[in-house]
Scaffold this motif. Structure first.
Motif, PDB file in Angstrom:
ATOM      1  N   ASP A 178     -27.436   4.236 -48.460  1.00  0.00           N
ATOM      2  CA  ASP A 178     -26.847   3.623 -49.653  1.00  0.00           C
ATOM      3  C   ASP A 178     -25.422   3.137 -49.424  1.00  0.00           C
ATOM      4  O   ASP A 178     -24.808   2.564 -50.324  1.00  0.00           O
ATOM      5  N   ILE A 179     -24.852   3.422 -48.251  1.00  0.00           N
ATOM      6  CA  ILE A 179     -23.447   3.053 -48.001  1.00  0.00           C
ATOM      7  C   ILE A 179     -23.390   1.730 -47.246  1.00  0.00           C
ATOM      8  O   ILE A 179     -24.015   1.576 -46.197  1.00  0.00           O
ATOM      9  N   LYS A 180     -22.601   0.804 -47.772  1.00  0.00           N
ATOM     10  CA  LYS A 180     -22.432  -0.504 -47.122  1.00  0.00           C
ATOM     11  C   LYS A 180     -20.940  -0.867 -47.085  1.00  0.00           C
ATOM     12  O   LYS A 180     -20.147  -0.355 -47.877  1.00  0.00           O
ATOM     13  N   LYS A 181     -20.603  -1.803 -46.204  1.00  0.00           N
ATOM     14  CA  LYS A 181     -19.282  -2.444 -46.179  1.00  0.00           C
ATOM     15  C   LYS A 181     -18.109  -1.466 -46.011  1.00  0.00           C
ATOM     16  O   LYS A 181     -17.056  -1.606 -46.639  1.00  0.00           O
ATOM     17  N   LEU A 182     -18.337  -0.473 -45.198  1.00  0.00           N
ATOM     18  CA  LEU A 182     -17.269   0.458 -44.824  1.00  0.00           C
ATOM     19  C   LEU A 182     -16.468  -0.229 -43.703  1.00  0.00           C
ATOM     20  O   LEU A 182     -17.061  -0.942 -42.893  1.00  0.00           O
ATOM     21  N   THR A 183     -15.189   0.014 -43.639  1.00  0.00           N
ATOM     22  CA  THR A 183     -14.385  -0.598 -42.568  1.00  0.00           C
ATOM     23  C   THR A 183     -13.512   0.435 -41.876  1.00  0.00           C
ATOM     24  O   THR A 183     -12.860   1.243 -42.547  1.00  0.00           O
ATOM     25  N   ILE A 184     -13.479   0.373 -40.553  1.00  0.00           N
ATOM     26  CA  ILE A 184     -12.444   1.078 -39.778  1.00  0.00           C
ATOM     27  C   ILE A 184     -11.463   0.010 -39.308  1.00  0.00           C
ATOM     28  O   ILE A 184     -11.863  -0.970 -38.672  1.00  0.00           O
ATOM     29  N   TRP A 185     -10.204   0.210 -39.635  1.00  0.00           N
ATOM     30  CA  TRP A 185      -9.144  -0.705 -39.179  1.00  0.00           C
ATOM     31  C   TRP A 185      -8.325  -0.018 -38.082  1.00  0.00           C
ATOM     32  O   TRP A 185      -8.075   1.190 -38.153  1.00  0.00           O
ATOM     33  N   GLN A 192      -6.145   5.644 -37.085  1.00  0.00           N
ATOM     34  CA  GLN A 192      -7.143   4.703 -37.622  1.00  0.00           C
ATOM     35  C   GLN A 192      -7.214   4.817 -39.143  1.00  0.00           C
ATOM     36  O   GLN A 192      -6.952   5.878 -39.721  1.00  0.00           O
ATOM     37  N   TYR A 193      -7.630   3.704 -39.779  1.00  0.00           N
ATOM     38  CA  TYR A 193      -7.737   3.733 -41.239  1.00  0.00           C
ATOM     39  C   TYR A 193      -9.170   3.438 -41.691  1.00  0.00           C
ATOM     40  O   TYR A 193      -9.620   2.296 -41.658  1.00  0.00           O
ATOM     41  N   PRO A 194      -9.889   4.480 -42.111  1.00  0.00           N
ATOM     42  CA  PRO A 194     -11.210   4.251 -42.692  1.00  0.00           C
ATOM     43  C   PRO A 194     -11.057   3.828 -44.159  1.00  0.00           C
ATOM     44  O   PRO A 194     -10.499   4.569 -44.957  1.00  0.00           O
ATOM     45  N   VAL A 224     -12.183  11.959 -40.997  1.00  0.00           N
ATOM     46  CA  VAL A 224     -12.730  10.911 -40.119  1.00  0.00           C
ATOM     47  C   VAL A 224     -11.802  10.702 -38.919  1.00  0.00           C
ATOM     48  O   VAL A 224     -12.247  10.669 -37.764  1.00  0.00           O
ATOM     49  N   ALA A 225     -10.508  10.606 -39.192  1.00  0.00           N
ATOM     50  CA  ALA A 225      -9.559  10.254 -38.123  1.00  0.00           C
ATOM     51  C   ALA A 225      -9.430  11.365 -37.078  1.00  0.00           C
ATOM     52  O   ALA A 225      -9.125  11.093 -35.923  1.00  0.00           O
ATOM     53  N   ARG A 308      -1.361   1.720 -44.071  1.00  0.00           N
ATOM     54  CA  ARG A 308      -2.158   2.431 -43.057  1.00  0.00           C
ATOM     55  C   ARG A 308      -2.606   1.503 -41.931  1.00  0.00           C
ATOM     56  O   ARG A 308      -2.607   1.895 -40.762  1.00  0.00           O
ATOM     57  N   ILE A 309      -2.986   0.285 -42.285  1.00  0.00           N
ATOM     58  CA  ILE A 309      -3.356  -0.675 -41.230  1.00  0.00           C
ATOM     59  C   ILE A 309      -2.134  -0.931 -40.339  1.00  0.00           C
ATOM     60  O   ILE A 309      -2.225  -0.906 -39.115  1.00  0.00           O
ATOM     61  N   ASP A 310      -0.990  -1.138 -40.987  1.00  0.00           N
ATOM     62  CA  ASP A 310       0.227  -1.450 -40.215  1.00  0.00           C
ATOM     63  C   ASP A 310       0.582  -0.307 -39.259  1.00  0.00           C
ATOM     64  O   ASP A 310       1.010  -0.542 -38.128  1.00  0.00           O
TER      65      ASP A 310
END
Ligand SMILES: NC(=O)C1=CN([C@@H]2O[C@H](COP(=O)(O)OP(=O)(O)OC[C@H]3O[C@@H](n4cnc5c(N)ncnc54)[C@H](O)[C@@H]3O)[C@@H](O)[C@H]2O)C=CC1
Ligand SMILES: O=C([O-])CC(=O)C(=O)O
Length: 329
Positions: A178-185, A192-194, A224-225, A308-310
């Motif tokens: 059921d999980i979609k469009k998750l991103t790790i940056w 890392q930024y989940p 996660v990280a 967090r991405i930065d």
């Protein structure tokens, strides 16, 4: 119709990830159930005997798709005609280390391998770097392969992506389906930024559905990280089967495409999207089709996500500068 076998090179074939990976490649999980494969196992001389043992076991499985196995310590032979290369061979970290601490030990492996790929691989070569620190090792390999299009060099953040999906599914009380469009940056590291702000749980926005900032900041992101360190602590060795599974997923998705209405996370050479400096290898949300990927564009990035991405990208820039200083790129 009989398909031409695909040449798949695996470095570090005698290691723990190699052992979890090779049998799944040979049984068709990497490329598809109708794609025959030739395996090229590249090891250092001390690893050759164990790689031969693994090759004996591969023979003993009588995999219908496995055509032949080459075992070598010579990178030119190992990457000769390679269509897919999984660069796993590198030292793993042990308790108390960050992955970046491996740069000095492992960085030196990826320049010569990049050059050997440049000079010997097939024109359609696709490279996945698993050995840590994966993003910067991928950058080293890519910079040493000037004749190969830069986008063919990728780093593995799919394990982080899969970990994040599993954690979010648990919290939401749904299955991973059921999980979609998750991103790790960013970097495959503790920075890392989940990102769940664009993720969906059964079609609903994940962040709005969960609506629990304490869980997000105090539980989900650090779990996660820091999962790799938690596995080392529990198992006494770094993740192996889950890493091999993620490598299979990464290449399978790259070659066979993302599902409609979903995306995945891959460490790829930045084109400057989302303010990530061009040229570094950073994780992005990507869709894949016909063996090519595209960064998902136009996502709104909140101040929370931006910071967090930065931070993770700043670490990648530091790692790039460090390997430049060492003369590796
Ligand atoms: N990106 C990711 O998500 C993950 C990355 N890793 C990394 O994957 C790497 C491998 O991990 P393991 O299989 O557990 O390690 P391992 O120590 O069990 O196996 C590594 C193998 O690589 C071989 N090797 C070393 N230098 C080589 C070279 N120049 N050419 C070919 N082979 C070489 C060694 O002889 C050994 O057999 C480590 O750097 C680890 O940190 C591990 C888990 C996840
Ligand atoms: O944490 C480590 O050193 C191994 C790894 O990359 C992971 O499990 O994500």
């Amino acid at each position: 119709m009989t398909r031409t076998p695909v040449n798949v090179t695996v470095t570090g074939a005698a290691g723990q990830i190699g052992y979890a990976l090779l049998f799944r490649i040979a049984s068709g999980h990497l490329l598809g159930a109708d794609v025959p494969v030739n395996l090229r196992l590249l090891e250092i001389p001390q690893g050759l005997k164990a790689a031969e043992g693994t090759a004996m076991e591969l023979d003993d499985c009588a995999f219908p798709l496995l055509r032949n196995i080459t075992i070598t310590a010579d990178p030119a032979e190992g990457f000769n005609g390679a269509n897919v290369a999984l660069l796993v061979g590198a030292r793993p970290r042990t308790a108390g280390m960050e992955r970046g601490d491996l740069l000095a030990a492992n960085g030196g492996i990826f320049g010569p391998q990049g050059k050997a790929i440049n000079d010997n691989a097939a024109d359609d070569i696709k490279v996945l770097v698993v050995g840590n620190p994966a993003n910067t090792n991928a950058l080293i390999a890519q910079r040493n392969a000037p004749d190969v299009p830069a986008e063919r060099f990728t780093a593995m953040t799919r394990l982080d992506h899969n970990r994040a999906i599993a954690q979010l599914a648990k919290k939401a009380g749904v299955t991973v389906n059921d999980i979609k469009k998750l991103t790790i940056w960013g970097n495959h590291s503790a920075t890392q930024y989940p990102d769940i702000f664009h993720a969906e749980v059964a079609g609903k926005n994940a962040a709005e559905l969960i609506a629990d900032q304490n869980w997000l900041e105090g539980d989900f992101i650090p779990t996660v990280a820091k999962r790799g360190a938690a596995i080392i602590d529990a198992r006494g060795a770094s993740s192996a089967a889950s890493a091999a599974n993620a490598a299979i997923d990464h290449v399978h998705t790259w070659v066979n495409g993302t599902a409609e209405g979903d995306w995945t996370s891959m460490g790829i050479v930045s084109d400057g999207s989302y303010g990530v400096p061009a040229g570094i290898i950073s994780s992005f949300p990507v869709t894949t089709k016909d063996g090519k990927f595209e960064i998902v564009q136009g996502l709104e990035i909140s101040d929370f996500s931006r910071a967090r991405i930065d931070a993770s990208v700043a670490e990648l820039v530091e790692e790039r500068d460090a390997v430049a200083e060492l003369g590796l790129i």
